[in-house]
Enzyme design. Structure first.
Site, PDB file in Angstrom:
ATOM      1  N   HIS A 351     -19.541  18.543 -19.213  1.00  0.00           N
ATOM      2  CA  HIS A 351     -18.450  18.187 -18.536  1.00  0.00           C
ATOM      3  C   HIS A 351     -17.212  19.185 -18.912  1.00  0.00           C
ATOM      4  CE1 HIS A 351     -19.743  15.137 -15.997  1.00  0.00           C
ATOM      5  NE2 HIS A 351     -20.047  14.088 -17.216  1.00  0.00           N
ATOM      6  N   CYS A 394     -17.074  21.611 -15.027  1.00  0.00           N
ATOM      7  CA  CYS A 394     -16.163  21.603 -14.006  1.00  0.00           C
ATOM      8  C   CYS A 394     -14.667  22.336 -14.819  1.00  0.00           C
ATOM      9  CB  CYS A 394     -15.921  20.207 -13.809  1.00  0.00           C
ATOM     10  SG  CYS A 394     -16.973  19.658 -12.515  1.00  0.00           S
TER      11      CYS A 394
END
Length: 515
Positions: A351, A394
């Protein structure tokens, strides 16, 4: 001055009620991991966490002012702006458009909704959710903002997942149901701006929707202001001609890709006894910090392992790493002797946020920290050798929307310096490449069964184009083209990868020998 700033934070803490603290926790829920937020019982603890994440400091108190502005603490803002240390810093009263916005429009919108809901409305909302959320949670004395967080955990609510919320509000408070619909429609028309806009002084200075989006951005803020320009005279500046050449390279994989006169560019040597080390950090399980698991990441790991083994690299794998474990893995890599290696590769599957990647403990590792571990100042055997990072993560929560072709304008920037550079030295941050799966502020997509768009395209194009002698930046441009053409089933979600580099030569991997 630091003591003065801590006094400012203490002043803010003492002015917060319990409900106002919960409001701040909700607004910060995209900036801090859920596990940390659950431990916060005071403003002091919240501010300490924000400072530990480099989100709040004397040099940059803008997040504090933004939180107070959103929660309409106007009098407190004026009081802080009159404080001596805040005036000295000069950031607190900076014009709003010049401050970096840390709290997303989505998070602010949910907060605004909560301000319009009375206790009876909240009871009605909980009643409508009785068959969706557990009765135990609903019977707790949850505020509406806490209820929103529970809905996000159950995937019933998100920036692009407002259907359930709209249906509920349409029943409980029709006017707010219409407001949600209006927000969704406005969100579809948000203009995407590729570059960070902190330096623009007014809206008139912002790029228009007709501004060209470069396929290769340069290491900007992560490289402490280092900027590079790349002007390929071989590329046509006429948009229609450029479009034709790019499309021809996409439609047929056997077509020749546009070249930048490689004969004029020096190549990094790839003649060592071994190609080098490829470190793969594969973060899958984030349940400890409330972020769930990353289904599909093992497919990416296998693809990366296979293709870099094929290219002649020694593969090292680290799985489910915390922030400290990520940095230790890179420091261990830096401590190795790379004298006989041609380069070094680090692939990170995790992430992420705007300025870094997230460990499984929810803690952020800044891109600058990743790069610094392999600096020639720390690892002399990597002097002058390419240090290649491939980042699948992301960099925000926004989704890119499809746009129609435009006629692009061109601006030329000229960078000059009178400073002399010794002939036998190179900049510390030279010879880096960071291939990002997405541009700043936006999400990247992962198929649970097939892996991520970016990594799968990268591995496919390495296998396809390395045997044809293509250099790495040309291959990444093809990856950009391939991923940019992908979309979800609705056709509304798009993704744009972003290679960022300070390479001084071209990277051309020798074609592996056929088995």
């Amino acid at each position: 001055m630091e003591m003065c700033f801590q006094s400012v934070l203490l002043k803010v803490q003492e002015s917060l009620s319990a409900d106002e603290l919960q409001d701040l926790l909700f607004l910060c829920s995209d900036l801090l991991c859920l596990r940390d937020l659950n431990t916060v019982s005071s403003g002091q603890k919240l501010f300490t966490l924000l400072q530990e994440q480099d989100l709040l400091s004397l040099e940059d108190p803008s997040l504090l002012m933004e939180l107070l502005r959103i929660t309409k603490r106007t009098r407190l803002i004026r009081s802080l702006q009159s404080d001596a240390c805040m005036q000295t810093n000069g950031t607190a009263d900076q014009p709003q458009q010049q401050q970096q916005q840390r709290i997303s429009r989505y998070r602010q919108f949910l907060y605004e909704l909560s301000e319009s809901i009375c206790d009876q409305d909240l009871k009605n909302i909980k009643f409508l959710l009785m068959k969706t959320l557990s009765r135990r949670k609903l019977e707790q004395n949850l505020t509406l903002l806490q209820l929103f967080l529970e809905m996000e955990k159950e995937d019933l609510l998100g920036e692009n997942n407002l259907d359930v919320l709209q249906r509920i509000f349409a029943d409980v408070y029709p006017a707010l149901g219409k407001k949600i619909n209006q927000y969704r429609e406005e969100n579809l028309n948000v203009v995407f701006i590729a570059e960070e806009t902190e330096g623009f002084s007014s809206k008139a200075d912002l790029p228009s929707s007709q501004t060209s989006l470069p396929s290769v951005e340069i290491l900007g803020r992560e490289m402490d202001g280092i900027t590079l320009t790349k002007n390929a005279s071989g590329f046509s500046r006429d948009n229609s001609q450029r479009s034709d050449s790019v499309n021809s390279g996409i439609d047929s994989e056997s077509s020749e890709m546009p070249q930048i006169g490689n004969s004029m560019l020096e190549q990094y040597e790839m003649k060592g006894e071994w190609r080098g080390v490829c470190l793969i950090i594969n973060n899958y399980d984030f349940s400890a910090c409330g972020m769930g698991i990353r289904d599909g990441t093992d497919i990416d790991h296998e693809s990366l392992r296979d293709v870099f083994e094929w290219l002649g690299f020694e593969i090292l794998t680290r799985r489910n790493c915390t922030r400290e474990q990520i940095l230790k893995a890179l420091m261990d890599l830096s401590a190795r002797d790379h004298t006989q290696a041609d380069c070094v590769v680090c692939c990170i599957l995790s992430h992420g946020r705007l300025n870094g990647i997230v460990g499984v403990d929810g803690q952020l590792v800044f891109f600058k920290e990743l790069m610094a571990t392999l600096s020639p100042l720390r690892c002399s055997s990597l002097y002058g050798k390419p240090k290649l990072f491939f980042i699948q993560a992301c960099r925000g929560t926004q989704n890119q929307r499809p746009v129609f072709p435009q006629t692009f304008t061109e601006d030329e920037d000229v960078l000059a310096s009178d400073a002399g550079v010794p002939r036998d030295s190179i900049p510390e941050m030279a010879d880096y490449l960071m291939a990002m799966s997405t541009v700043p502020l936006y999400a990247s997509f992962r198929d649970k069964n097939n892996g991520t768009w970016f990594i799968q395209s990268l591995c496919h194009n390495l296998r396809l184009l390395v045997p044809r002698g293509k250099d790495l930046l040309s291959i990444l441009t093809k990856v950009n083209a391939d991923v940019s053409r992908k979309s979800d089933k609705s056709g509304l979600k798009k993704q744009m990868p972003q290679p960022e580099f300070s390479l001084t030569k071209t990277v051309v991997f020798p074609p592996p020998a056929l088995p």
